[in-house]
Write an enzyme that holds these catalytic residues in place. Structure first.
Site, PDB file in Angstrom:
ATOM      1  N   ARG A 150       0.840  -1.201   0.000  1.00  0.00           N
ATOM      2  CA  ARG A 150       0.000   0.000   0.000  1.00  0.00           C
ATOM      3  C   ARG A 150       0.879   1.258   0.000  1.00  0.00           C
ATOM      4  O   ARG A 150       0.598   2.236  -0.690  1.00  0.00           O
ATOM      5  CB  ARG A 150      -0.840  -0.060   1.284  1.00  0.00           C
ATOM      6  CG  ARG A 150      -2.046   0.804   1.333  1.00  0.00           C
ATOM      7  CD  ARG A 150      -2.716   0.556   2.675  1.00  0.00           C
ATOM      8  NE  ARG A 150      -3.433   1.727   3.127  1.00  0.00           N
ATOM      9  CZ  ARG A 150      -4.688   1.983   2.808  1.00  0.00           C
ATOM     10  NH1 ARG A 150      -5.355   1.184   2.044  1.00  0.00           N
ATOM     11  NH2 ARG A 150      -5.290   3.070   3.278  1.00  0.00           N
ATOM     12  N   ASP A 177     -20.031   7.204   1.171  1.00  0.00           N
ATOM     13  CA  ASP A 177     -20.378   6.281   2.250  1.00  0.00           C
ATOM     14  C   ASP A 177     -21.585   6.818   3.024  1.00  0.00           C
ATOM     15  O   ASP A 177     -22.494   6.069   3.387  1.00  0.00           O
ATOM     16  CB  ASP A 177     -19.188   6.125   3.223  1.00  0.00           C
ATOM     17  CG  ASP A 177     -17.874   5.943   2.490  1.00  0.00           C
ATOM     18  OD1 ASP A 177     -17.301   4.863   2.533  1.00  0.00           O
ATOM     19  OD2 ASP A 177     -17.431   6.909   1.845  1.00  0.00           O
ATOM     20  N   ARG A 193     -24.731   6.385   1.009  1.00  0.00           N
ATOM     21  CA  ARG A 193     -25.182   4.984   1.052  1.00  0.00           C
ATOM     22  C   ARG A 193     -25.838   4.681   2.390  1.00  0.00           C
ATOM     23  O   ARG A 193     -26.870   4.017   2.462  1.00  0.00           O
ATOM     24  CB  ARG A 193     -23.983   4.046   0.884  1.00  0.00           C
ATOM     25  CG  ARG A 193     -23.498   3.914  -0.552  1.00  0.00           C
ATOM     26  CD  ARG A 193     -22.286   2.977  -0.595  1.00  0.00           C
ATOM     27  NE  ARG A 193     -21.774   2.825  -1.940  1.00  0.00           N
ATOM     28  CZ  ARG A 193     -20.480   2.718  -2.240  1.00  0.00           C
ATOM     29  NH1 ARG A 193     -19.564   2.770  -1.293  1.00  0.00           N
ATOM     30  NH2 ARG A 193     -20.089   2.560  -3.476  1.00  0.00           N
ATOM     31  N   HIS A 231     -11.673   7.253   4.765  1.00  0.00           N
ATOM     32  CA  HIS A 231     -12.484   6.574   3.753  1.00  0.00           C
ATOM     33  C   HIS A 231     -11.819   5.218   3.555  1.00  0.00           C
ATOM     34  O   HIS A 231     -10.887   5.077   2.778  1.00  0.00           O
ATOM     35  CB  HIS A 231     -12.497   7.381   2.444  1.00  0.00           C
ATOM     36  CG  HIS A 231     -13.094   6.618   1.293  1.00  0.00           C
ATOM     37  ND1 HIS A 231     -14.389   6.171   1.294  1.00  0.00           N
ATOM     38  CD2 HIS A 231     -12.566   6.201   0.125  1.00  0.00           C
ATOM     39  CE1 HIS A 231     -14.628   5.525   0.165  1.00  0.00           C
ATOM     40  NE2 HIS A 231     -13.542   5.518  -0.552  1.00  0.00           N
TER      41      HIS A 231
HETATM   42  P1  NAD Z   1      -8.330   4.560 -14.148  1.00  0.00           P
HETATM   43  O1  NAD Z   1      -7.075   3.768 -14.240  1.00  0.00           O
HETATM   44  O2  NAD Z   1      -9.497   4.207 -15.001  1.00  0.00           O
HETATM   45  O3  NAD Z   1      -7.999   6.105 -14.429  1.00  0.00           O
HETATM   46  C1  NAD Z   1      -6.852   6.755 -13.963  1.00  0.00           C
HETATM   47  C2  NAD Z   1      -6.460   7.766 -15.017  1.00  0.00           C
HETATM   48  O4  NAD Z   1      -5.365   8.541 -14.506  1.00  0.00           O
HETATM   49  C3  NAD Z   1      -6.000   7.136 -16.339  1.00  0.00           C
HETATM   50  O5  NAD Z   1      -6.734   7.668 -17.430  1.00  0.00           O
HETATM   51  C4  NAD Z   1      -4.521   7.511 -16.397  1.00  0.00           C
HETATM   52  O6  NAD Z   1      -4.037   7.710 -17.725  1.00  0.00           O
HETATM   53  C5  NAD Z   1      -4.507   8.806 -15.591  1.00  0.00           C
HETATM   54  N1  NAD Z   1      -3.173   9.168 -15.114  1.00  0.00           N
HETATM   55  C6  NAD Z   1      -2.230   8.349 -14.580  1.00  0.00           C
HETATM   56  N2  NAD Z   1      -1.102   9.049 -14.315  1.00  0.00           N
HETATM   57  C7  NAD Z   1      -1.345  10.333 -14.671  1.00  0.00           C
HETATM   58  C8  NAD Z   1      -0.576  11.526 -14.630  1.00  0.00           C
HETATM   59  N3  NAD Z   1       0.686  11.532 -14.185  1.00  0.00           N
HETATM   60  N4  NAD Z   1      -1.140  12.656 -15.082  1.00  0.00           N
HETATM   61  C9  NAD Z   1      -2.406  12.673 -15.565  1.00  0.00           C
HETATM   62  N5  NAD Z   1      -3.182  11.568 -15.624  1.00  0.00           N
HETATM   63  C10 NAD Z   1      -2.658  10.420 -15.178  1.00  0.00           C
HETATM   64  O7  NAD Z   1      -8.749   4.531 -12.605  1.00  0.00           O
HETATM   65  P2  NAD Z   1     -10.182   4.908 -12.006  1.00  0.00           P
HETATM   66  O8  NAD Z   1     -10.992   3.680 -11.842  1.00  0.00           O
HETATM   67  O9  NAD Z   1     -10.734   6.071 -12.747  1.00  0.00           O
HETATM   68  O10 NAD Z   1      -9.761   5.367 -10.523  1.00  0.00           O
HETATM   69  C11 NAD Z   1      -9.077   6.591 -10.320  1.00  0.00           C
HETATM   70  C12 NAD Z   1      -8.808   6.806  -8.841  1.00  0.00           C
HETATM   71  O11 NAD Z   1     -10.024   7.012  -8.139  1.00  0.00           O
HETATM   72  C13 NAD Z   1      -8.140   5.603  -8.156  1.00  0.00           C
HETATM   73  O12 NAD Z   1      -7.154   6.070  -7.265  1.00  0.00           O
HETATM   74  C14 NAD Z   1      -9.273   4.959  -7.404  1.00  0.00           C
HETATM   75  O13 NAD Z   1      -8.835   4.207  -6.293  1.00  0.00           O
HETATM   76  C15 NAD Z   1     -10.030   6.199  -6.970  1.00  0.00           C
HETATM   77  N6  NAD Z   1     -11.405   5.971  -6.498  1.00  0.00           N
HETATM   78  C16 NAD Z   1     -11.804   6.724  -5.441  1.00  0.00           C
HETATM   79  C17 NAD Z   1     -13.068   6.556  -4.897  1.00  0.00           C
HETATM   80  C18 NAD Z   1     -13.473   7.391  -3.701  1.00  0.00           C
HETATM   81  O14 NAD Z   1     -14.484   7.123  -3.048  1.00  0.00           O
HETATM   82  N7  NAD Z   1     -12.735   8.414  -3.364  1.00  0.00           N
HETATM   83  C19 NAD Z   1     -13.956   5.619  -5.449  1.00  0.00           C
HETATM   84  C20 NAD Z   1     -13.534   4.884  -6.552  1.00  0.00           C
HETATM   85  C21 NAD Z   1     -12.244   5.056  -7.056  1.00  0.00           C
END
Ligand code: NAD
Length: 315
Positions: free
Chosen positions: A90, A150, A153, A177
């Protein structure tokens, strides 16, 4: 045009584009800029969304841009991130996401951006704190999605349980979270009546154990969705729209975003999900709930986990 509302999205992946799609459908702003390290992807997503503009309820300018476009933006939403590699810890993932954020925040600040940062990238409380440190912005202008989804929900499930409109259920999921989040039941209300009193007076119809089961369901929901479809994105995308609207419309809405604590709940410096009043200034105020000693202990434990994770990072 006067008062053009401009939002920049960094990270046009599943979460980012779920936000963008809801933003278009809900006419959230006048201008939406998509930025991604994969420029072609951002361009393709902008083209695809643009084909739907004719069917949206309002007009919106959507285009793929670069960090210079942040100069006059009201809000920058960050959903960019890398995913965990097999065998990666992590902390290693956190370290790589911190490098990603360094490549994003620097150019945004360089553009002259003077708006609000909203972070969704996980672990959201830590990545929001990283954004705060890298940006040098006032803490009120840097916050994360925290436990907003959360909490939504939870209110929905409590509404079902008590057969009451979720909008009349007032209960919050607070803390990290993640696994250490929890519900301070002493502060949960149906209208203005405590749910603990309702349970006590219900002759066994309602009970704390069942409410606790519902809050466990909330805590484990993301994992369940990931098992079924590998990722979660629609819910968080819509939460992002809700939060950005509270900012753009200067709503003073109470949302459990991830905010920097400055003595509230006996905590300092750490970012955690707590009820906040969100308006044009970002997190205008943190609402301090009256926790019981057991709830305070849970909150302290959650903050200790967040602090420990952050302190292992090299900024
Ligand atoms: P994803 O892989 O579909 O999208 C990530 C995007 O970031 C990609 O398009 C990638 O090209 C881009 N990226 C990577 N490095 C980059 C950089 N240096 N500059 C610009 N863009 C860059 O992932 P996702 O499913 O969209 O998830 C995105 C994030 O959201 C993850 O960290 C995930 O854990 C988080 N998330 C948070 C919650 C929440 O409740 N806060 C819920 C779901 C997901």
């Amino acid at each position: 045009m006067l008062n053009r509302r401009k939002v920049v999205l960094v990270g046009a992946g599943m979460v980012g584009m779920s936000f963008a799609y809801s933003a278009l459908n809900q006419a959230l702003c006048d201008e939406l800029v998509l930025i991604d390290i994969d420029k072609k992807r951002a361009q393709g997503e902008a083209m695809d969304l643009n084909h739907g503009v004719a069917f949206a309820s309002g007009s919106m300018k959507v285009y793929a841009g670069d960090y210079g476009d942040c100069s006059d933006a009201d809000v920058v939403v960050i959903c960019a991130g890398v995913s965990q590699k097999p065998g990666e810890s992590r902390l290693e993932l956190l370290q790589r996401n911190t490098a990603v954020f360094r490549s994003i925040i620097g150019p945004i600040i360089h553009s002259g951006f003077g708006g609000i940062f909203l972070v969704a990238t996980n672990p959201v409380d830590i990545m929001t704190r990283v954004t705060y440190e890298l940006s040098g912005f006032n803490a009120s202008r840097v916050f994360g999605t925290g436990t907003t989804l959360d909490t939504a929900r939870l209110r929905y499930l409590l509404g079902e349980y008590f057969s009451v409109d979720p909008r009349n259920m007032h209960a919050y999921v607070i803390g990290e979270h993640g696994d250490s989040e929890f519900v301070p039941w002493s502060q949960a209300m149906l209208a203005t009546k405590s749910v603990l009193d309702i349970c006590e007076q219900s002759g066994g119809k309602f009970c704390v154990e069942e409410m606790q089961r519902l809050s466990n369901e909330v805590r484990d929901a993301a994992q369940k969705i990931i098992e079924a479809k590998k990722a979660t994105y629609y819910g968080i995308g819509m939460s992002l729209v809700r939060i950005v609207r509270a900012v753009l419309s200067d709503e003073n809405s109470v949302l459990t975003v991830s905010a920097r604590l400055r003595g509230e709940y006996g905590q300092k410096e750490v970012y955690a999900g707590v009820p906040c009043i969100v308006n044009r200034n970002g997190v205008d105020r943190v609402l301090e709930l009256m926790l019981t000693p057991e709830e305070q202990q849970k909150f302290d434990d959650s903050c200790a986990i967040l602090r420990e994770n952050y302190e292992g990072l090299e900024l």
